[in-house]
Each structure stands twice: as structure tokens, then as C-alpha cells.
Design a protein around this motif. Structure first.
Motif, PDB file in Angstrom:
ATOM      1  N   ALA A  73      -9.996 -50.228  46.323  1.00 19.41           N
ATOM      2  CA  ALA A  73      -9.977 -49.361  47.501  1.00 19.41           C
ATOM      3  C   ALA A  73      -9.465 -50.131  48.723  1.00 19.41           C
ATOM      4  O   ALA A  73      -9.890 -51.259  48.988  1.00 19.41           O
ATOM      5  CB  ALA A  73     -11.370 -48.814  47.767  1.00 19.41           C
ATOM      6  N   ASP A  81      -6.986 -45.092  47.875  1.00 21.17           N
ATOM      7  CA  ASP A  81      -8.059 -44.388  48.576  1.00 21.17           C
ATOM      8  C   ASP A  81      -9.417 -44.998  48.253  1.00 21.17           C
ATOM      9  O   ASP A  81      -9.520 -46.019  47.546  1.00 21.17           O
ATOM     10  CB  ASP A  81      -8.021 -42.888  48.252  1.00 21.17           C
ATOM     11  CG  ASP A  81      -8.290 -42.589  46.781  1.00 21.17           C
ATOM     12  OD1 ASP A  81      -8.870 -43.440  46.078  1.00 21.17           O
ATOM     13  OD2 ASP A  81      -7.917 -41.472  46.330  1.00 21.17           O
ATOM     14  N   TRP A 133      -4.168 -44.115  43.820  1.00 18.42           N
ATOM     15  CA  TRP A 133      -2.970 -44.102  44.651  1.00 18.42           C
ATOM     16  C   TRP A 133      -1.847 -43.392  43.888  1.00 18.42           C
ATOM     17  O   TRP A 133      -1.863 -43.300  42.657  1.00 18.42           O
ATOM     18  CB  TRP A 133      -2.525 -45.509  45.032  1.00 18.42           C
ATOM     19  CG  TRP A 133      -2.228 -46.394  43.829  1.00 18.42           C
ATOM     20  CD1 TRP A 133      -3.081 -47.238  43.196  1.00 18.42           C
ATOM     21  CD2 TRP A 133      -0.971 -46.481  43.136  1.00 18.42           C
ATOM     22  NE1 TRP A 133      -2.464 -47.863  42.148  1.00 18.42           N
ATOM     23  CE2 TRP A 133      -1.158 -47.405  42.074  1.00 18.42           C
ATOM     24  CE3 TRP A 133       0.276 -45.894  43.291  1.00 18.42           C
ATOM     25  CZ2 TRP A 133      -0.141 -47.748  41.190  1.00 18.42           C
ATOM     26  CZ3 TRP A 133       1.295 -46.222  42.412  1.00 18.42           C
ATOM     27  CH2 TRP A 133       1.086 -47.138  41.371  1.00 18.42           C
TER      28      TRP A 133
END
Length: 633
Positions: free
Chosen positions: A169, A194, A199
Motif C-alpha cells: 500500500a 491503494d 493497482w
């Protein structure tokens, strides 16, 4: 420090010292937190007092000064064989970069050439982990008729597919693509993973991987907040012309095993084991819809048909000779996958019903006793085998003939055969005093068709035993192959027997048979009956332009076989040749155990043979292609 470095280098050269042998920093070790181990040059560490180490090639007795950011921070501890270590006495500050160097001093205290610069970046505790390598999980095609995920190595006609994957992340993921055609790597762009680590990056603008068709390999590099990076494995796709990207995997699954359910003739439908008077019966079954169904007898392909859309199929066989026939079927789908063979479907063809009669004339009052295993072949075609002579209760009444009667002894068992199957049998029988004897009727598979209890014989007013008549007609789809007389507590006599509708004798005697055996030739011969002119070393030829059946046992084959005459494998071998359609019957103890196994084909002397190996003996039977092989019990 630069002027000192230049002067020291000159001093080292003047003194004749090899500057390549001066001190270097080999490693810096982190011993704090979760990430313990070597710290890469320009790497990160949360150990604020890391340990520097190296080795002086000139050994002990040297003095080594340590610099950090051009400031002397101490002197290294030099051990045996020149190994040295240094640990800063004052902890470093987190969040900064530190450049370490060491400098060797000569005996006068002058600095020689400085070592390499080893840079580290300090972090708060446990903030020094390197970025985890990202993973590309999917390339998604949005174009043409075939849209969706593209497998690794799959095809796509989308010039701007979406590349997706996972990373830590917050990592910055940079997506690149390598063109095998251009031998060049293109950087496409970057996205941020994220909070869940997902992604995705969709090619856009002028980015186009279909401009040049061929292999393209995507990679992703993740960079964390510390600036450390790691890269994914490649994910390759092949770009193709529009709508040429059908990625449906090839069908490699064979159809389910088909079934042969019934045979059909003019009398109706019958299951496996039936007898038919139709030499070209129709087999019916079920297979995968629209598959090609191939029908075999033994290992011989008879022909094929196509299953209907509901899976049903039917096939009319070529003309089959009288006797037992064993069929299987396979199903082949449109992709060329072939199923396993179906279960065996067995039928008996009986176009010529055996017929005849025997009143035991000519026996007269001659008395003869039969031992267990005795065989009495009558001129009428009737064959009597004494399975058990009886007399097990001490009554001295074994199996005999006398007074124009054949008598099965007390608790004895006699088998009556007719040369061929028949559909009707009639017997005149008497059994005095007791009524626990039986007549049993069997088909060619050994299935019991009917049992008749023999009534106690009555003595007529003239003092003679009166016979009782017993008869049985096989139902449609069945035939009578043999009859058992099972005597009970007293002997059981047969005075007369007739079968079928008319006498049947062979109209053609084969030249294959010895003259002694030709009289009783009924289309089936044993190896002993084949004339020596049709035998050679390890070979038997039954060619005579007549459809023959050669009955063989394992002992027959061993008696004639020789090693390595046809195949150099060390096994005993016997070869059989003959006319197209001739049958070789192999006698086995148990059909379920597949005693003789097909091991493939071989050509010897210009003749093609199918090779059958015996599972329990070092022996092979070679059967010429075109002959049929049946294993019979």
C-alpha cells in the motif's frame, strides 16, 4: 581532505606500496530491529550504531582511521590476519545520510589513500525494510470479439489493455513494457497502490502495442517511501490482428466411455449374452452427442457411425460367422479426443441350428463304466463329458452305459454338447426310486437357462421302467449350448435325446485336418488336429480358403513355441497365419483377469502380426492381421 588524499597517494607510490592493497570497507551490518543483516551501499538501516568491517591486506600492526561525513569518528579495531571492525561510539541520527571512509596510516602517522565511500541512510526503528516486489496479476483486453483477461502468454488484439496487480500500500508502481520485436523497453507510466495494495494501469494516448504485432512483456517496479525499489516478474502477451485472439484452451478431455446397450434383430432388442440368428445384427448404444463411434470385435475395427444429437447411435455389423462375438466401442469427439473402450458386449450368432438325435443304438448290452473326466464322442455329433462319475455314497452305481442307455451315476454329473448351439432339446429319462435328479440347460456363456426336476420313474405292468419325456426350447435371443444331467440319490438314465429340427453335419472337410480327425470336423480344430504339412518351426498356417477356428491352450503354444524367432525379446513365440476372418480361440481360466495382453504390432517375414503376451508365462502368440482372436473360458 582531498589534498591529503592526493599527497598520500603520491607518498604511497613513492614508497613503493601498491595502492590497490590499501583498506576498503567491505560491509556495514545492521543488528537492530526486524531487518537484520548487511546494509547495501546507499541502503537503509535503523541500526544507529552499525558495524563497519573489512580486511587489511598487509596484515596486523596497522592503524586505520575512520571518517564519517569527512569527520574523524575513531579508529578501527584490527584483529588477526588484518580483519578489522568499527562501531560508532556515538549513535547516528535517524533520517540522515552518512558517508563512511577509512584511511590507512603509515608508520609515521601519515594518511595513505582513502578507502571507498560507503553511504547509508538511517531511519526510525523498523522503518528500513526494502520494498516488496510487486506482482502483475492480469492483463485485460477491452477490444474486439474476445474480451476479458489475457492469460500469461495469451493473445490480445487490444492496443491499449489494462495492466493490474498488487504491491505494498502506498508504493509507487512504474509500469514498463518490453518489445521482443524492437528489443527495447518502454516506460509507460506510474500509479500508486491503494490501501489494499491493488493497482492498475491502462495504456492511453499514443501508447499502442498492436502497432507491431508480436510478443510484449510487461513489468512493474514498486518504490516505497524510503526510495527502495523492487521489480516484478514479466507478464508476456502476444499481440495479433483484430479478432484473432481466441484464447479458448484446446479441448484435451476425452469423451465419456460409450455404452453398447442392446443388439437388434427381427425378433426384437436383446442385452449382452443373447443369441441371434441374424449374422448382421444391429448394435445400439449411447455416446457423446455427435461423436464418431468406432465398433471393434476384439482388436479388429469393424466400422464406425456418428452419434445423434441425443447421444444415441446404432451400427449394423458386417456378416459375422456363427459363434461367440465380443464387441466394444469408442467415441471420438470433434477435437480428436478418443474415449476408453466400452464394456464388452457379447452375442452368439446361430444361423444354422444344430440338430440331430441319439438313441444309443449299437451299444446293445455291452457294459461300460466311465471315470471322471471321460469323454464319449458319438457319431450323432453328441459329445458326453463325465464331469463326475458319482458313486460317492458307496452304492457302487457310477456312470455307465448298458442296455442302450447312458446312465449318470449316483450324485454324478454329465455334460451333453451338440457340436453347435441349438434352440431345442428333448430327452427320455428315467430315475428309479428317487426324484432329486435334475436336467439343467445352459447358454454359450454358461448362464443357466432352465432347471427341470426329474420325476421318480414308475415300473409299468410289464416290469419295465417307464421313461419320462423332458424338453426345453430356448427363448428368443437365447440358445442352448449344453445340458447337464445332475443325478441325485439314485442313478439317472437317458434312453434317447434329440435336438434341433434336422441332422446337421459338416459339408466340407478341411484339408488342414489329419485324415483321422476329418470325420468329426465341425469348423473348430485343435492344434493336434492340424496336419503337419501346415506346421513349421514355431508357426502354424490354417490357410485353406475356408473359415476356420483354431482352439489353442497355453500348453499348446508352449509345446510348439521357440524363443526369438520373430521378436528378439527372449520370449517363447508361436505365430499363426491364415485366411481373412479365421478365428484363433485362446483358452483362459478367467476372462476377467485379461490373461493375454495385446503388446502391439510387429512385421516379420513381410507379414504383419499382432503380438499377445501371456501375463503369467514368458511366451508370446503372434496372430496375423486379418485373423480374429477371442479369449474364451
Amino acid at each position: 581532505m582531498s589534498s591529503t588524499k592526493n599527497n598520500n597517494l603520491n607518498a604511497a607510490v613513492d614508497a613503493g606500496i601498491d595502492s590497490g592493497l590499501l583498506a576498503n570497507i567491505d560491509s556495514i551490518m545492521d543488528y537492530v530491529g526486524h531487518s537484520i543483516g548487511p546494509v547495501l551501499n546507499d541502503g537503509y538501516t535503523d541500526d544507529l550504531q552499525p558495524t563497519l568491517s573489512g580486511r587489511l591486506p598487509m596484515g596486523e600492526g596497522q592503524l586505520l582511521r575512520v571518517y564519517c561525513n569527512n569527520v574523524v569518528v575513531g579508529y578501527a579495531d584490527i584483529g588477526t590476519e588484518g580483519h578489522w571492525t568499527f562501531k560508532p561510539a556515538t549513535p547516528l541520527e535517524p533520517g540522515k545520510a552518512y558517508d563512511f571512509q577509512v584511511v590507512l596510516l603509515d608508520s609515521s602517522g601519515n594518511e595513505l589513500q582513502p578507502s571507498n565511500t560507503y553511504t547509508i541512510h538511517t531511519t526510525e526503528l523498523n522503518h528500513d525494510a526494502a520494498a516488496d516486489a510487486p506482482v502483475i496479476t492480469e492483463v485485460f483486453d477491452h477490444a474486439g470479439d474476445h474480451q476479458g483477461p489475457v492469460a500469461q502468454g495469451g493473445k490480445t488484439d487490444d492496443k491499449q489493455p489494462t495492466v493490474s496487480g498488487t504491491a505494498d500500500a502506498g508504493d509507487v508502481v512504474t509500469v514498463k513494457v518490453y518489445s521482443a520485436v524492437h528489443n527495447h523497453t518502454y516506460t509507460l507510466g506510474s500509479v500508486v497502490a491503494d490501501a489494499d495494495g491493488h493497482w492498475s494501469y491502462k495504456l492511453h494516448g499514443g501508447q499502442n502495442i498492436t502497432a507491431t504485432l508480436g510478443e510484449w512483456t510487461f513489468t512493474a517496479t514498486a518504490t516505497n517511501v524510503l526510495g527502495t525499489s523492487d521489480s516484478s516478474a514479466g507478464y508476456s502477451v502476444e499481440t495479433v490482428a483484430s479478432n484473432a485472439d481466441d484464447n479458448t484452451p484446446p479441448d484435451t478431455t476425452p469423451p465419456d466411455q460409450p455404452t453398447i446397450n442392446t443388439l437388434h434383430d427381427d425378433a426384437g432388442n436383446f442385452s449382452s449374452g443373447a443369441t441371434t440368428d441374424d449374422s448382421t445384427p444391429t448394435l445400439q448404444g449411447h455416446a457423446e452427442a455427435n461423436s464418431i463411434v468406432k465398433v471393434y470385435e476384439g482388436s479388429t475395427l469393424l466400422g464406425s457411425t456418428t452419434a445423434h444429437s441425443d447421444g444415441t447411435w446404432s451400427y449394423t455389423t458386417p456378416a459375422r460367422p456363427d459363434g461367440k462375438h465380443d464387441f466394444t466401442a469408442t467415441a471420438t469427439d470433434a477435437a480428436g479426443n478418443t474415449s476408453a473402450h466400452s464394456a464388452d458386449f457379447v452375442m452368439n450368432v446361430l444361423t444354422v441350428d444344430a440338430s440331430g438325435s441319439d438313441g444309443f443304438e449299437g451299444v446293445g448290452y455291452v457294459y461300460r463304466t466311465f471315470d471322471t473326466g471321460a469323454v464319449w464322442q458319438r457319431d450323432s455329433g453328441l459329445k458326453i463329458t463325465v464331469e463326475n462319475t458319482g458313486n460317492d455314497n458307496g452304492s457302487h452305481m457310477p456312470t455307465t452305459y448298458n442296455s442302450s442307455k447312458f446312465t449318470t451315476g449316483v450324485h454324478g454329473l454329465s455334460r451333453l454338447e451338440f457340436g453347435e448351439d441349438t434352440n431345442y432339446v428333448h430327452l427320455s429319462v428315467d430315475s428309479i426310486y428317487h426324484h432329486d435328479s435334475q436336467i439343467e440347460y445352459y447358454n454359450f456363456e454358461g448362464d443357466l437357462l432352465e432347471t427341470q426336476n426329474i420325476a421318480q420313474t414308475i415300473i409299468n405292468p410289464n416290469g419295465y421302467y417307464s421313461e419320462s419325456d423332458y424338453s426345453y426350447e430356448a427363448p428368443a435371443g437365447e440358445s442352448i449350448s449344453y445340458v447337464l444331467i445332475r443325478a441325485g440319490s439314485f442313478a439317472t438314465s437317458v434312453d434317447e435325446i434329440d435336438w434341433g429340427s434336422e441332422s446337421h453335419t459338416s459339408s466340407q472337410q478341411s484339408a488342414l485336418l489329419t485324415s483321422h480327425d476329418a470325420v468329426d470336423h465341425h469348423d473348430i480344430m485343435t492344434l493336434a488336429q492340424v496336419d503337419d504339412s501346415h506346421k513349421s518351426t514355431a508357426a502354424v498356417d490354417i490357410t485353406d480358403h475356408v473359415q476356420n477356428t483354431l482352439h489353442l491352450t497355453l500348453n499348446d503354444i508352449l509345446s510348439e513355441a521357440h524363443p526369438n524367432l520373430f521378436v528378439q525379446d527372449g520370449r517363447q513365440q508361436l505365430a499363426v497365419t491364415g485366411d481373412q476372418g479365421d478365428v484363433v480361440e485362446l483358452k483362459v481360466d478367467d476372462l476377467a483377469h485379461n490373461t493375454w495382453q495385446d503388446s502391439g504390432a510387429v512385421t516379420a517375414g513381410g507379414i504383419q502380426y499382432e503380438v499377445y503376451q501371456h501375463a503369467g508365462s514368458n511366451v508370446e502368440l503372434l496372430v496375423q492381421h486379418g485373423l480374429e482372436l477371442h479369449q474364451v473360458s
